[in-house]
Design an enzyme around this catalytic site. Sequence first.
Site, short mmCIF file in Angstrom:
data_model
loop_
_atom_site.label_atom_id
_atom_site.label_comp_id
_atom_site.label_asym_id
_atom_site.label_seq_id
_atom_site.Cartn_x
_atom_site.Cartn_y
_atom_site.Cartn_z
N MET A 165 0.84 -1.21 0.00
CA MET A 165 0.00 0.00 0.00
C MET A 165 0.87 1.26 0.00
O MET A 165 0.49 2.28 -0.56
CB MET A 165 -0.92 0.00 1.21
CG MET A 165 -1.92 -1.13 1.24
SD MET A 165 -3.00 -1.15 -0.22
CE MET A 165 -2.31 -2.55 -1.12
N TYR A 166 2.04 1.19 0.62
CA TYR A 166 2.98 2.31 0.57
C TYR A 166 3.38 2.60 -0.87
O TYR A 166 3.32 3.74 -1.33
CB TYR A 166 4.21 1.97 1.43
CG TYR A 166 5.34 2.98 1.36
CD1 TYR A 166 5.08 4.35 1.37
CD2 TYR A 166 6.66 2.55 1.32
CE1 TYR A 166 6.12 5.27 1.33
CE2 TYR A 166 7.71 3.46 1.29
CZ TYR A 166 7.43 4.82 1.28
OH TYR A 166 8.47 5.72 1.24
#
Length: 344
Positions: A165-166
Amino acid sequence: MKILVTGAAGFIGYHTVNRLLGEGHEVVGIDNLCEPETHTLKFARLSLLGIDVNNWKPEAPMRSNTGAFEFILMDILDREAVVNLCKQKSFDCIIHLAALAGTKPSLESPMEFFDVNTSGTQNMLEAARASRVRHFFFSSSYVVHGSRAQSPLKENDDVDTPMSMYAASKRSAELLCYSYASAYKIPVTVFRFFTAYGQWGRPASKPMKIAQAIADGTPITLLNDGHLVRDFTYVDDVVDGIIMALATPPSGVHHAPYALYNVGRSKPVPILSFIQAMEVSMGKQAIIERDPASPLTKGESVEMYADTGKLENELAYSPVWDYEEAAPMFGRWFIENYNVTFNM
């Protein structure tokens, strides 16, 4: 120039502000100081920039003791506040470094990462648009290279398979930067940073965690049996890249004033070699636990290092710090300051 730096109390933020002040620029820094576990480091950095943290006044802007730097407690998620600030100050340039980082925490809190890294970046782009900023910088990361990554990593690689997700939040923000450059003709420069390290580093970063583990005598777990390669980039080289690009706003790619650069050492370094250099400088041996698991299970690749040819060719970027010289400086700084001027 009059420059706004977001994330000014952070690792790269501090070093960037310090360099800009040294070159005679007028700098305003904002940071929300949102992570209590990093407060000792953030206040130490602000002190080095001339902010009297012993007389902290969160409700008002604070001037450095030299007068060239102003710090404001502000959250980039407060769109109205950042837009109003940029309109009032009429900045020439915004250097947007504020972000949440880390693969593992992004998997645990995906919404928070997208709020800060993607929506927060759009807020800053809106502020740039509303105030007619002449140059906008965005700090991205090598993590945007996903499951198809093949080192050396290049700017035009396929980055549409992010593994965390980063990574996805940073890639989304990169696309927003291009769209704003294209639609509103805001000159935008995007940097993809590669494993930056150095004094006053980010506590959760791999180099700082390695230093902490060596100092504390706790194990360092390495995936792929320790056979990992990274592009360890000393922070002075990172800031050099920013300063070089500062004077050269992009003029246009496919009618959009947009430029994307890798900012790294461009030299693959086995992580075990980096740890050895830290051991020597810190005078302690690391405890290493080798895990045969693939780094792909954690959203990373075995080899991640940069091709910086584009930045070298277009802006004469020339990184100078090899880890053999810089890692010992970092290690000595850590051992002298850990649990003295900061804790983790």
